[in-house]
Motif scaffolding. Structure first.
Motif, PDB file in Angstrom:
ATOM      1  N   GLY A 152     -26.916  20.888 -50.437  1.00 25.15           N
ATOM      2  CA  GLY A 152     -26.459  19.510 -50.253  1.00 25.15           C
ATOM      3  C   GLY A 152     -25.753  18.975 -51.477  1.00 25.15           C
ATOM      4  O   GLY A 152     -24.731  18.286 -51.371  1.00 25.15           O
ATOM      5  N   LEU A 153     -26.296  19.283 -52.662  1.00 24.04           N
ATOM      6  CA  LEU A 153     -25.678  18.817 -53.905  1.00 24.04           C
ATOM      7  C   LEU A 153     -24.302  19.449 -54.087  1.00 24.04           C
ATOM      8  O   LEU A 153     -23.334  18.773 -54.474  1.00 24.04           O
ATOM      9  N   ILE A 154     -24.194  20.735 -53.801  1.00 26.52           N
ATOM     10  CA  ILE A 154     -22.912  21.430 -53.905  1.00 26.52           C
ATOM     11  C   ILE A 154     -21.912  20.832 -52.918  1.00 26.52           C
ATOM     12  O   ILE A 154     -20.736  20.599 -53.251  1.00 26.52           O
ATOM     13  N   GLN A 155     -22.365  20.582 -51.689  1.00 27.92           N
ATOM     14  CA  GLN A 155     -21.486  19.984 -50.685  1.00 27.92           C
ATOM     15  C   GLN A 155     -20.955  18.634 -51.149  1.00 27.92           C
ATOM     16  O   GLN A 155     -19.749  18.357 -51.054  1.00 27.92           O
ATOM     17  N   SER A 156     -21.832  17.797 -51.680  1.00 27.21           N
ATOM     18  CA  SER A 156     -21.417  16.458 -52.111  1.00 27.21           C
ATOM     19  C   SER A 156     -20.414  16.532 -53.252  1.00 27.21           C
ATOM     20  O   SER A 156     -19.383  15.846 -53.237  1.00 27.21           O
ATOM     21  N   LEU A 157     -20.689  17.357 -54.254  1.00 29.88           N
ATOM     22  CA  LEU A 157     -19.833  17.416 -55.435  1.00 29.88           C
ATOM     23  C   LEU A 157     -18.498  18.096 -55.138  1.00 29.88           C
ATOM     24  O   LEU A 157     -17.432  17.621 -55.553  1.00 29.88           O
ATOM     25  N   PHE A 158     -18.541  19.215 -54.408  1.00 29.88           N
ATOM     26  CA  PHE A 158     -17.294  19.928 -54.136  1.00 29.88           C
ATOM     27  C   PHE A 158     -16.396  19.125 -53.203  1.00 29.88           C
ATOM     28  O   PHE A 158     -15.195  18.964 -53.464  1.00 29.88           O
ATOM     29  N   GLU A 159     -16.963  18.615 -52.116  1.00 31.66           N
ATOM     30  CA  GLU A 159     -16.147  17.861 -51.181  1.00 31.66           C
ATOM     31  C   GLU A 159     -15.711  16.528 -51.776  1.00 31.66           C
ATOM     32  O   GLU A 159     -14.632  16.019 -51.455  1.00 31.66           O
ATOM     33  N   GLY A 160     -16.541  15.953 -52.667  1.00 33.60           N
ATOM     34  CA  GLY A 160     -16.108  14.755 -53.379  1.00 33.60           C
ATOM     35  C   GLY A 160     -14.882  15.040 -54.225  1.00 33.60           C
ATOM     36  O   GLY A 160     -13.926  14.246 -54.257  1.00 33.60           O
ATOM     37  N   SER A 161     -14.884  16.193 -54.903  1.00 38.23           N
ATOM     38  CA  SER A 161     -13.711  16.606 -55.679  1.00 38.23           C
ATOM     39  C   SER A 161     -12.524  16.878 -54.772  1.00 38.23           C
ATOM     40  O   SER A 161     -11.380  16.516 -55.094  1.00 38.23           O
ATOM     41  N   MET A 162     -12.785  17.487 -53.621  1.00 38.54           N
ATOM     42  CA  MET A 162     -11.713  17.834 -52.700  1.00 38.54           C
ATOM     43  C   MET A 162     -11.038  16.585 -52.135  1.00 38.54           C
ATOM     44  O   MET A 162      -9.802  16.499 -52.079  1.00 38.54           O
ATOM     45  N   TYR A 163     -11.834  15.594 -51.735  1.00 34.25           N
ATOM     46  CA  TYR A 163     -11.246  14.365 -51.188  1.00 34.25           C
ATOM     47  C   TYR A 163     -10.533  13.557 -52.264  1.00 34.25           C
ATOM     48  O   TYR A 163      -9.512  12.909 -51.988  1.00 34.25           O
ATOM     49  N   SER A 164     -11.058  13.599 -53.475  1.00 33.99           N
ATOM     50  CA  SER A 164     -10.350  12.944 -54.578  1.00 33.99           C
ATOM     51  C   SER A 164      -9.010  13.633 -54.815  1.00 33.99           C
ATOM     52  O   SER A 164      -7.989  12.968 -55.061  1.00 33.99           O
ATOM     53  N   PHE A 165      -9.006  14.947 -54.717  1.00 30.68           N
ATOM     54  CA  PHE A 165      -7.763  15.710 -54.847  1.00 30.68           C
ATOM     55  C   PHE A 165      -6.775  15.331 -53.752  1.00 30.68           C
ATOM     56  O   PHE A 165      -5.576  15.157 -53.998  1.00 30.68           O
ATOM     57  N   VAL A 166      -7.285  15.176 -52.515  1.00 34.66           N
ATOM     58  CA  VAL A 166      -6.421  14.812 -51.389  1.00 34.66           C
ATOM     59  C   VAL A 166      -5.716  13.483 -51.653  1.00 34.66           C
ATOM     60  O   VAL A 166      -4.550  13.291 -51.312  1.00 34.66           O
TER      61      VAL A 166
END
Length: 314
Positions: A114-128
């Motif tokens: 869950g922590l990995i999902q939150s941090l990675f996807e948070g970075s991904m959406y910020s990148f988007v």
């Protein structure tokens, strides 16, 4: 709201249906990899079509076209998919949420995922949200009535989706050589390094673009890998709930970065930090899975020893 449903309910449905059909769990890696591959192909075509529609009919045209596709796919799902209800023994929605929270508290591997999902996807959406200004030359930033044809959004998006497709294909190959827990460790490290390009080489748009392509390649590896890990560690009855619980900090990360209106390099610095933390947490998950497998082997060894003793006695 639709995105939360998309990235939780669909995966829960397909894992449940996969089990109901009696397929081997080992095939899930191929299923998720092929799903990302197909998604990437559709996204590539969508990017190209959107670019053509935007060029001829304006930037609103791709949204109108997507509405038609969404209605069409909704009809196909209603007509062709069978329903599965997951944990139908739960009395209330509150009990399902409590079950998900309890699963996170009891199993550190679920917490890591869950922590990995939150941090990675948070970075991904910020990148988007930030890739467009990062690839826009400084002379065009903040200037109205600029010729946006110099930034072909559709072609760039299609290039990103090609990288995602390659990443999913590479995952399928690497899955046969090593465990998913081990595979993701260097992926997060590479992803963190790739997003340093808009920080270090902010004036060099081609190099920044290459860095973004590498990051999207890592995204292509991440999606099927996380699907496999969730099917392995997250209980089926609480999978959708657990995934949505961790979407709360994910969205808080993105909203916080947006509200503070940070400079572009600062946003990417935060993304690099998040991805570095992902790398560390993935190392912890690898350690937990390795320790768990070692314990299982020891139990099996003791059982085999007991069987041998019985055979000798007989």
């Amino acid at each position: 709201m639709a995105t939360s449903i998309l990235f939780s309910a669909f995966e829960s449905w397909v894992v449940c249906e996969h089990g109901k059909q009696g397929f081997s769990k080992d095939l899930l890696s191929d299923l998720f990899s092929n799903a990302i591959l197909g998604n990437s192909l559709v996204a590539i075509i969508s990017g190209l079509v959107a670019q053509v529609f935007a060029s001829h009919f304006g930037f609103i045209a791709p949204f109108s076209l997507s509405f038609v596709l969404l209605v069409t796919m909704s009809g196909i799902i209603c007509c062709c998919w069978t329903e599965n209800y997951g944990n139908i023994t739960s009395d209330t929605r509150l009990s399902v949420i409590q079950q998900g929270i309890q699963g996170i508290r009891q199993d550190p591997k679920v917490f890591c995922l869950g922590l990995i999902q939150s941090l990675f996807e948070g970075s991904m959406y910020s990148f988007v949200l930030e890739w467009t200004p990062a690839l826009t030359p400084d002379s065009q930033v903040g200037i109205k009535n600029v010729d946006h044809d110099n930034i072909p959004h559709g072609w760039i998006f299609a290039s990103f989706m090609v990288s995602v497709m390659l990443g999913s294909h590479v995952f399928k190959l690497l899955y046969r050589l090593t465990s998913v827990e081990s595979l993701l460790r260097p992926v997060f490290g590479i992803a963190a390094l790739s997003l340093t390009t808009p920080i270090v080489f902010s004036k060099n748009q081609p190099l920044v673009f290459v860095g973004f392509l590498v990051f999207e390649f890592c995204v292509g590896v991440f999606w099927p890998a996380m699907g496999v890990l969730r099917s392995k560690y997250v209980p089926e009855s609480a999978r959708a709930t657990v995934m949505n619980i961790f979407r709360v900090p994910l969205n808080l990360i993105v909203i916080s970065l947006l509200v503070q209106d940070l400079p572009l390099p600062s946003v990417f610095c935060c993304c690099v930090v998040f991805l570095s933390i992902c790398c560390a947490v993935q190392q912890w998950l690898f350690f937990l899975s390795f320790r768990c497998s070692s314990s299982t082997d020891e139990v099996r060894g003791e059982a085999d020893s007991d069987i041998c003793d019985v055979i000798r006695t007989v």
